[in-house]
Each structure stands twice: as C-alpha cells, then as structure tokens.
Design a protein around this motif. Structure first.
Motif, PDB file in Angstrom:
ATOM      1  N   GLU A   1      -1.399   9.397  -7.956  1.00 48.95           N
ATOM      2  CA  GLU A   1      -0.024   9.587  -7.381  1.00 48.95           C
ATOM      3  C   GLU A   1      -0.637   9.457  -5.848  1.00 48.95           C
ATOM      4  OE1 GLU A   1      -0.732  14.674  -7.654  1.00 48.95           O
ATOM      5  OE2 GLU A   1      -0.782  14.266  -9.817  1.00 48.95           O
ATOM      6  N   ALA A   2      -1.636   9.458  -5.627  1.00 50.64           N
ATOM      7  CA  ALA A   2      -2.493   8.699  -3.987  1.00 50.64           C
ATOM      8  C   ALA A   2      -1.625   7.201  -3.568  1.00 50.64           C
ATOM      9  CB  ALA A   2      -3.772   8.667  -3.868  1.00 50.64           C
TER      10      ALA A   2
ATOM     11  N   SER B   1      -3.663  -0.467  -5.077  1.00 55.06           N
ATOM     12  CA  SER B   1      -2.022   0.463  -4.582  1.00 55.06           C
ATOM     13  C   SER B   1      -1.829   1.289  -3.493  1.00 55.06           C
ATOM     14  CB  SER B   1      -1.679   1.050  -5.503  1.00 55.06           C
ATOM     15  OG  SER B   1      -2.300   2.140  -5.722  1.00 55.06           O
ATOM     16  N   ILE B   2      -2.797   1.781  -2.806  1.00 56.52           N
ATOM     17  CA  ILE B   2      -2.929   2.604  -2.370  1.00 56.52           C
ATOM     18  C   ILE B   2      -2.818   1.949  -0.386  1.00 56.52           C
ATOM     19  CG2 ILE B   2      -4.248   4.548  -0.919  1.00 56.52           C
ATOM     20  CD1 ILE B   2      -5.342   5.042  -4.045  1.00 56.52           C
TER      21      ILE B   2
ATOM     22  N   SER C   1       0.853   7.263  -0.393  1.00 61.84           N
ATOM     23  CA  SER C   1       1.198   6.082   0.568  1.00 61.84           C
ATOM     24  C   SER C   1       2.586   5.510   0.820  1.00 61.84           C
ATOM     25  CB  SER C   1       0.229   5.382  -0.111  1.00 61.84           C
ATOM     26  OG  SER C   1       0.141   4.151  -0.784  1.00 61.84           O
ATOM     27  N   ALA C   2       3.114   5.126  -0.113  1.00 61.55           N
ATOM     28  CA  ALA C   2       4.271   4.353  -0.234  1.00 61.55           C
ATOM     29  C   ALA C   2       5.245   5.140   0.165  1.00 61.55           C
ATOM     30  CB  ALA C   2       4.593   4.167  -1.573  1.00 61.55           C
ATOM     31  N   GLY C   3       4.953   6.360   0.465  1.00 60.88           N
ATOM     32  CA  GLY C   3       6.213   7.595   0.702  1.00 60.88           C
ATOM     33  C   GLY C   3       7.329   7.570  -0.286  1.00 60.88           C
ATOM     34  N   LEU C   4       6.941   7.598  -1.939  1.00 59.29           N
ATOM     35  CA  LEU C   4       7.763   7.329  -2.429  1.00 59.29           C
ATOM     36  C   LEU C   4       7.182   8.745  -3.487  1.00 59.29           C
ATOM     37  CD1 LEU C   4       9.716   6.627  -5.307  1.00 59.29           C
ATOM     38  CD2 LEU C   4       7.063   6.372  -6.270  1.00 59.29           C
TER      39      LEU C   4
ATOM     40  N   CYS D   1      -2.683  12.486   0.827  1.00 57.85           N
ATOM     41  CA  CYS D   1      -2.837  10.693   0.267  1.00 57.85           C
ATOM     42  C   CYS D   1      -4.644  11.356  -0.363  1.00 57.85           C
ATOM     43  CB  CYS D   1      -2.979   9.676   1.091  1.00 57.85           C
ATOM     44  SG  CYS D   1      -3.483   8.272  -0.116  1.00 57.85           S
ATOM     45  N   LEU D   2      -4.657  12.298   1.141  1.00 59.92           N
ATOM     46  CA  LEU D   2      -6.363  12.111   1.189  1.00 59.92           C
ATOM     47  C   LEU D   2      -6.940  13.453  -0.095  1.00 59.92           C
ATOM     48  CD1 LEU D   2      -7.880  11.000   4.848  1.00 59.92           C
ATOM     49  CD2 LEU D   2      -7.988   9.487   2.802  1.00 59.92           C
TER      50      LEU D   2
END
Length: 475
Positions: A252-253, A15-16, A257-260, A190-191
């Motif tokens: 959460e990552a 998903s990331i 990554s999707a910006g949600l 994300c990281l």
C-alpha cells in the motif's frame, strides 16, 4: 526468510522511493515508464514464464474486441481455465512456473476479469446514452474503450505487480491523468502506513523461529499434549497475519508514494472499486484525500471484529471487493450461506489447487451458519450485558476458527491438514455443528432459519456501508 521472500521484500522496498519519482512524470511518460519497469521486474523474476501472462492478456483483448457483450463471462472462463493450465503445465512437459510467475498470474486474472466488466459497462452506458439522448450517470466508468497498448500498460504496471493490491483499469487511468500529482498527499500517509511494518516484521521473525510450521508434520508434535497442539495453531495464524500485514502495508505504501488510488474523501471510495459518488478531480487547498481504493488490509479490525463474516471484509480487501462484485452476485444459489460457500470455493480455486485451500475456505460457510444460528437463537434474547458477554465469547471463537482454518491454508496437503485437525479432534467443526443444531432447536425450525438468513444478509450490507464511512478514522 527464504530467498524468494527477500526478493519480494526488495521489490516492495524499491517501489516506495520510485513511486515518488513517478509523480514528476507526464501521463504518456508515466504510462510507458510504469510498463517498462513492470515488464523488467517480471522478465527478471519469471524468465520464460512471462509468456503465460502475455497469453492471458492477449486472450482477454481478443475477447473484448470480438464480443464485448459476453466479455465478462468469457473473460472469467478464459482466465480461470488458463489458471488451471498454468498450474498443470508439468503434465504437458513444460517447466514449473516460479512463485513470482504465480503471483503475477493471480493478480492478472483479477485485472482481466475486471477490465472485461468495465468495458462491458462502458458499451452498455454508451448504448443507453444513444437511446435516451442523455449522458449515463455511471460513476467511475470508462470514457473510451482501451487500446491494446492501454491494456498491456495496465496489466504490467509495476505498482503492485506481484504483491497487489488489485485495482481497476479506471483507477489506473485516473492515476495517469491526475491533474496535479505533486499536490496530492504522499509522505504523511506513506509513513503512516509504514510505521508498524517493522513491528509486524519483527514479530513475524521472532514467533516463526519459535513455532516453525514444519514441526506440525513431525511425530514428536503428536506426542505433545492437547493444549500445546491446540495453541500451536494460534501461533501459526499469528505468524501468518504478521507476514501479510507487513507485505500488504508495504505494498500500500508503494501505491501511496506513486499517488495511485488517491481520491477526495467525498468520493467515498471502496477498496478495489474506487469512488462511489461523483467528485471534482481538481485538487484544492481545502480538499481532503484518502487512499481507501488501494487499502488491502485493516489490521485492527481483522484482529478485533467479532464475527467470522466481518473478518473476511477486512482481509485482502481489494480481492474481497472483486469477489463481491464479480462472483457473489452470479452464484447459482439464493441463500446467503450457500452464496458465501460458492464465493469461497471460487476464492480457493483462485488461490490454487491444493486441497488445504478448499478445506479451509469451505469451512467458512459452516462457521457463518453457526454464528448466524447462535445470534438469532441466543444473542437476540439477551440484555445489553448478556450481549456484551456473548460478543466476547463470539470474538474468541472467531479467532480460533481462523486459527483452525489457517492450518489448511499453510499445510496445503489434505493429509497434513486432516492429520492436524484430527490431532485436536476437529474441535472447531464440532463446535460449529453443535451451534447450528442448538440454534435450530431454539429457533424452532428451518423457516425461522431462512428468515434469519435474509436478515443477516441485510445486516451485512448495512455494516459494510457503516464501516466504509468510519474505517478511515480508525486506520
């Protein structure tokens, strides 16, 4: 790791990078692609049990369309009754749902109840606008009633579909309509969220191999000395925490990554709920953003906050927001402790029908009552140094209380849970009861206790507001 855990891990890991690709899509394409991907994941992992989630969604849609005024109560009743049927399907000759179907159903229940409340708020705000000839100042409210396609897209959006975090329908719509998703922060946060996941995962595997849960159920375990049996629950809860720290940070990552859930910091977002003040959605070079809306775990404060009641706020944070807004206010009690007990009972039911859930969750109000009594009768009378020592002792007992309650959560059966608690002489229950009695004696009666109960509620609300402003600096 079990095969199911490997599947969860694979979905989280995939998903990331997929999330970053979604930033390039237009709103309609993003909506359709997220729906198709989410449905594909569910069909592959849940098979025929996908039908349960579809029935839940369609039932909620019918409630919203036919009776929006009572949709919050009706949707809660509908989804929770269907949860009961879902868990008892074998009584009706139907196949037992897979663990993946259970995960989907749990999150979908939260989404449908929240959606019904959002639609209700939308209609109430619209009605108020008509009567007052002015626009309602509702923050984070819907601009229109969602269609069936919108509801299906929200329900089956691939982001967090099995692992969470929970997010509102308005958060989902804001994600679809982000004006410049590529300009929003992505790689760095994300990281940042992933940097400790390898550590959590390694600790989970290492400690779990040394302290397996199954050993607690053996006769050999009972032959060990008291201190070994007592320490074992510390190790079990440590494994439990590392497992969920890894999973939720990874989830959460995937959102990041999707910006949600990306909003300006000035929106003062809360986990699960989103922004609490108005803000401009247009990104600027000076604007700072955060992902607090989809933050589901605060690892540091979970471990190092002092009080039992505060520990709950940092664990499964989006679900705690849901409970705080849709369950706690409607509890049939006035007392803070009794309301907390009611909320914990509903939380236990949402998790499942295993008696261990109820034994664990319903021990929390007892611990809250104990720490409230001791704070009012002892801590309040101490000087700064004495209060500091009191807080360290309080923290130690808080951690042991969660160790103790975790055993019910993982052992599941009432017999196994009580068997273990009996092996350590119900020590945390005894300590809690002794603290309550001592507090009552030192405070001089129930009247003082009721006053402290009200003060504790105000303190909890104050601390929640303070931590909302400061938590982003410590994460």
């Amino acid at each position: 790791m079990s095969p199911d855990e490997l599947v969860y891990l694979g979905i989280l890991a995939a998903s990331i990078p997929v999330g970053f690709l979604f930033r390039y899509l237009s709103a309609p394409v993003k909506q359709g692609a997220a729906l198709l991907l989410g449905l594909s994941i569910i069909i592959v992992t849940c098979h025929i049990h996908t039908f349960h989630s579809l029935v839940t969604v369609l039932g909620t849609w019918i409630i919203i369309k036919s009776n929006w005024r009572h949709a919050p109560a009706l949707s809660l009743t509908w989804t929770f009754l269907y949860l009961l049927f879902f868990r008892l399907v074998t009584w009706f000759g139907l196949p037992l749902p897979t663990p993946f179907a259970n995960a989907v159903q749990l999150l979908l229940t939260l989404k449908m109840v929240s959606l019904a409340n959002e639609v209700h708020s939308f209609h109430m705000a619209k009605k108020k606008e008509v009567s007052s000839f002015s626009k309602s100042p509702v923050i984070g409210g819907l601009s229109q009633e969602p269609s069936l396609y919108d509801i299906l897209s929200y329900s089956y959006c691939y982001v967090g579909i099995m692992t969470g975090p929970f997010f509102r329908f308005q958060t989902y719509i804001d994600w679809l309509t982000q004006p410049s998703p590529l300009a929003l922060p992505g790689w760095v946060p994300c990281l940042q969220r992933l940097k400790l996941v390898p550590v959590y995962g390694a600790l989970f595997l290492a400690v779990n191999s040394v302290f397996p849960l199954a050993y607690v159920r053996t006769e050999e375990f009972l032959d060990r000395n008291f201190f070994f049996r007592f320490f074992y629950m510390v190790a079990i809860f440590f494994v439990f925490r590392m497992r969920f720290y890894s999973a939720w940070c990874g989830a959460e990552a995937g959102c990041i990554s999707a910006g949600l859930g990306c909003y300006p910091e000035k929106g003062l977002s809360k986990p699960g709920g989103g922004p609490t003040v108005n803000y401009s959605p247009e990104p600027t070079a000076e604007e700072k953003y955060d992902f607090r809306t989809i933050q589901n775990i605060d690892c540091y404060n979970t471990d190092f906050c002092v009080k039992v009641r505060h520990g709950m706020r940092y664990w499964n944070m989006t679900v705690q927001w849901w409970l705080h807004h849709y369950i706690y206010p409607n509890a049939p009690f006035k007392s803070y402790t009794l309301r907390a007990g009611w909320t914990m009972f509903i939380s236990a039911y949402w998790h499942g029908l295993h008696a261990g859930y109820y034994l664990s969750f319903l021990t929390i109000p007892l611990c809250i009552a104990a720490e409230t009594a001791m704070e009012a009768s002892v801590r309040a009378k101490l000087g700064p140094r004495g209060q500091n020592i009191f807080d360290w002792v309080h923290w130690f007992l808080k951690m042991r209380a969660y160790d103790y309650m975790c055993m019910g959560f993982v052992l599941l059966k009432a017999s196994d849970t009580i068997h273990y608690w009996m092996s350590i002489y119900f020590i945390m229950h005894i300590i809690a009861v002794c603290c309550i009695i001592m507090g009552r004696v030192l405070m001089g009666g129930k009247r003082e206790g009721r006053r402290v109960d009200k003060e504790e509620k105000r303190e909890g609300e104050k601390i929640e507001n303070v931590t909302d402003k400061t938590r982003g600096k410590t994460d």
